[in-house]
Write an enzyme that holds these catalytic residues in place. Structure first.
Site, short mmCIF file in Angstrom:
data_model
loop_
_atom_site.label_atom_id
_atom_site.label_comp_id
_atom_site.label_asym_id
_atom_site.label_seq_id
_atom_site.Cartn_x
_atom_site.Cartn_y
_atom_site.Cartn_z
N CYS A 194 -13.03 5.46 14.26
CA CYS A 194 -11.68 5.50 14.81
C CYS A 194 -11.69 6.00 16.25
O CYS A 194 -11.03 5.45 17.12
CB CYS A 194 -10.79 6.38 13.95
N CYS B 295 -7.48 10.89 7.54
CA CYS B 295 -6.16 10.29 7.34
C CYS B 295 -6.20 9.28 6.19
O CYS B 295 -5.20 9.09 5.50
CB CYS B 295 -5.67 9.63 8.62
#
EC number: 2.8.1.13
Length: 385
Positions: free
Chosen positions: A116, A225
């Protein structure tokens, strides 16, 4: 609407601190947590012209999603700065969810945060800043630091050719997040600020409380997340990968049981194997082709070397010969001494190296990052093959 005491406190604090300071433009990544919130507040205090940016990564709840969006927007309103939300769900799906799934299917244990950071967060932030033209820098709430190359002159690092900008560990060794940032480029480092890099975590919370930030007492997120959204990594895997039954085999060749997919296992795992044996057994390796989980005694988990691929040199030029490094092979683990040797017989010799540990290491896990340090300077890193 009447202003609260907190509103007046923030307004007075930042207006007084910005009267005499030259404005510089910066985009701050906001997740809605205390770290990114304080980063934005500190940059306002230091005279930057700040705009908050939140990436919408996944539908639903989570620090990067619904609740985080609301908290980030509210913080920007409190600070009197603009806030922008970018829909990054498509790129996150492609670069993180899909690649994480593919990695598990291959029998690896991936590092979604690093994926990410490299392909989504910093890429999206930098592109946004560039497109706005008058914004020159970006910032996040990571616990890491950036120094100019002259910093290395004070250290015993003559064997390395340093680049213009160096990535360093955060001052708080218990919160240091540099491990996840090994894939950053010099272009990003040259425009990146880490306002919390020199701070301890307890100082962060105290500063946020002193400033009356709405996120000051927000619990710290402990999970990816993906985990926050799906509830667990196991649920993420179950949703994205079909179960496929295979055998659990002792390294001596004895079949001990069955499993429903190698994606559910990682090197060094002991719990959840569902097998009976006189002594504790651990996952030794995963065979994707045969769909076999191999298990062994703990003493069989140690390796003296590993092949590291897709190496990115953050702070130094690519070494042409072997170098001595301190290698960290998982987050939270202590770095260990080792020798890094370039492999010239691979298709891409600039990104593949052999890492030989000074002492054998347990559970060297394919898919995880091996990150190389010289003291507090992060030299580079790559993926354990």
């Amino acid at each position: 609407m009447l202003k609260t005491q907190k509103d007046k406190k923030l307004e007075n604090f930042f207006s007084s601190n910005n009267k005499t300071k030259k404005k510089k433009n910066i985009i701050v990544g906001l997740s809605g947590g205390v770290d990114s919130s304080l980063s934005a507040a500190l940059l306002v205090e230091r005279g930057w012209n700040v705009e908050g940016l939140t990436l919408w990564l996944i539908k639903g709840q989570g620090s990067c999603c619904s609740e985080g969006l609301v908290d980030a927007a509210g913080l920007c309103e409190d600070l009197g700065i603009n806030h922008k939300i970018i829909d990054s769900r498509e790129i996150f799906e492609r670069e993180v969810i899909k690649k994480t799934t593919e990695s598990y299917e291959k029998g690896f244990t991936p590092l979604p945060c690093s994926m990410c950071n490299k392909n989504v967060k910093f890429e999206e932030m930098l592109n946004y800043a560039v497109n706005k033209k008058d914004f020159t820098h970006i910032a996040t709430g990571h616990y890491a630091r950036i120094k100019k190359s002259s910093y290395a002159e004070t250290l015993d690092c003559k064997s390395f050719k340093f680049k213009d900008f160096l990535l360093l560990r955060g001052a708080d060794e218990n919160k240091d997040q540099s491990y996840f940032l090994y894939s950053l480029s010099q272009e990003v480092l040259s425009r990146l600020e880490f306002p919390l890099g020199e701070m301890k975590k307890e100082e962060t919370r105290k500063e946020a409380l002193r400033l009356g930030l709405r996120t000051a007492q927000k619990p710290e997120s402990q999970d990816l997340c993906l985990v926050e959204h799906y509830g667990s990594m196991q649920r993420f895997i179950d949703k994205h990968i079909e179960p496929k039954e295979g055998e659990i085999v002792h390294v001596n060749g004895k079949v001990l049981g069955t499993h429903n997919g190698i994606q559910h296992f990682t090197i060094g795992q002991r719990k959840g194997l569902g097998i009976a044996w006189p002594d504790p057994l651990y996952v030794k390796s995963l065979d994707r082709v045969k769909n076999i989980v191999y298990v062994a005694d703990k003493s069989d988990l140690f390796n003296r070397e590993a092949i590291i691929t897709k190496v990115n040199w953050v702070s130094i030029e690519e070494p042409k010969q072997e170098i001595e490094v301190e290698a960290q092979i998982r987050y939270r683990s202590h770095p260990v001494k080792g020798t890094l040797i370039p492999l010239k017989n691979f298709d891409n010799p600039t990104t593949t190296f052999k890492l030989i540990f000074e002492e054998s290491q347990s559970s060297v896990t394919p898919g995880q990052a091996a990150v190389f340090y010289k003291g507090e300077i992060l030299l580079g890193g790559g993926l354990i093959s």
